[in-house]
Design an enzyme around this catalytic site. Structure first.
Site, PDB file in Angstrom:
ATOM      1  N   ASN A 169      79.418  19.100   4.509  1.00  8.45           N
ATOM      2  CA  ASN A 169      79.476  18.103   5.566  1.00  8.45           C
ATOM      3  C   ASN A 169      79.232  18.714   6.942  1.00  8.45           C
ATOM      4  O   ASN A 169      79.181  18.008   7.927  1.00  8.45           O
ATOM      5  CB  ASN A 169      80.850  17.406   5.533  1.00  8.45           C
ATOM      6  CG  ASN A 169      80.880  16.151   6.363  1.00  8.45           C
ATOM      7  OD1 ASN A 169      79.978  15.329   6.294  1.00  8.45           O
ATOM      8  ND2 ASN A 169      81.922  16.005   7.161  1.00  8.45           N
TER       9      ASN A 169
ATOM     10  N   TYR B  22      66.854  17.103  13.995  1.00  7.12           N
ATOM     11  CA  TYR B  22      67.937  16.549  13.176  1.00  7.12           C
ATOM     12  C   TYR B  22      67.357  15.706  12.046  1.00  7.12           C
ATOM     13  O   TYR B  22      67.752  15.856  10.886  1.00  7.12           O
ATOM     14  CB  TYR B  22      68.873  15.710  14.052  1.00  7.12           C
ATOM     15  CG  TYR B  22      69.983  15.056  13.286  1.00  7.12           C
ATOM     16  CD1 TYR B  22      71.063  15.798  12.819  1.00  7.12           C
ATOM     17  CD2 TYR B  22      69.975  13.681  13.040  1.00  7.12           C
ATOM     18  CE1 TYR B  22      72.096  15.198  12.121  1.00  7.12           C
ATOM     19  CE2 TYR B  22      71.000  13.078  12.340  1.00  7.12           C
ATOM     20  CZ  TYR B  22      72.064  13.836  11.881  1.00  7.12           C
ATOM     21  OH  TYR B  22      73.085  13.232  11.183  1.00  7.12           O
TER      22      TYR B  22
ATOM     23  N   LYS C 233      67.675  16.274   7.894  1.00  9.50           N
ATOM     24  CA  LYS C 233      68.294  15.275   7.017  1.00  9.50           C
ATOM     25  C   LYS C 233      67.297  14.789   5.957  1.00  9.50           C
ATOM     26  O   LYS C 233      67.682  14.526   4.816  1.00  9.50           O
ATOM     27  CB  LYS C 233      68.876  14.111   7.819  1.00  9.50           C
ATOM     28  CG  LYS C 233      70.055  14.536   8.684  1.00  9.50           C
ATOM     29  CD  LYS C 233      71.118  15.249   7.867  1.00  9.50           C
ATOM     30  CE  LYS C 233      72.266  15.757   8.692  1.00  9.50           C
ATOM     31  NZ  LYS C 233      73.334  16.356   7.895  1.00  9.50           N
TER      32      LYS C 233
END
Length: 114
Positions: free
Chosen positions: A27, A92, A96
């Site tokens: 996470n 980012y 992802k």
């Protein structure tokens, strides 16, 4: 979680303290600085990939044997941004999207251990 020796120590500490690992929840992640690709410098790009992706390499490398013993699982947290993109979040979004593909590949590789 992007320094291999730190991850290895954390896994070993957990095994020493609790005797097993049932789940690894990946996470850790960063989303800033948020900016378009052309003004993202190489250091920022590398930092995104180190934290958001390379950390999963290390948790898997150092934790997989323990998970096999407990028939545990790996949970990767991603983001919808990896599928749809987001303005001013190029690095980012890239991490992802890569994490989504990585998670699918990991499922194919490690499902046999269940």
């Amino acid at each position: 979680m992007s320094i291999p020796s730190d991850v290895e120590k954390a896994i070993q500490f957990t095994l020493n303290e609790y005797g097993k690992i049932d789940v690894i929840h990946n996470n850790a992640g960063i989303a800033n600085p948020s900016k378009p690709l052309e003004i993202t410098d190489e250091y920022e790009w590398d930092k995104f990939f180190d934290v958001n992706l390379k950390s999963i390499l290390f948790t898997t490398r150092y934790g997989l044997d323990a998970l096999k013993q407990t028939q545990g699982c790996i949970l990767n947290t991603s983001s919808l941004v990896g599928e749809i993109g987001q303005e001013n979040h190029a690095a980012y979004s890239a991490t992802k999207g890569a994490l989504n593909a990585l998670t699918k590949s990991m499922a194919l590789d490690y499902a046999k251990y269940k």
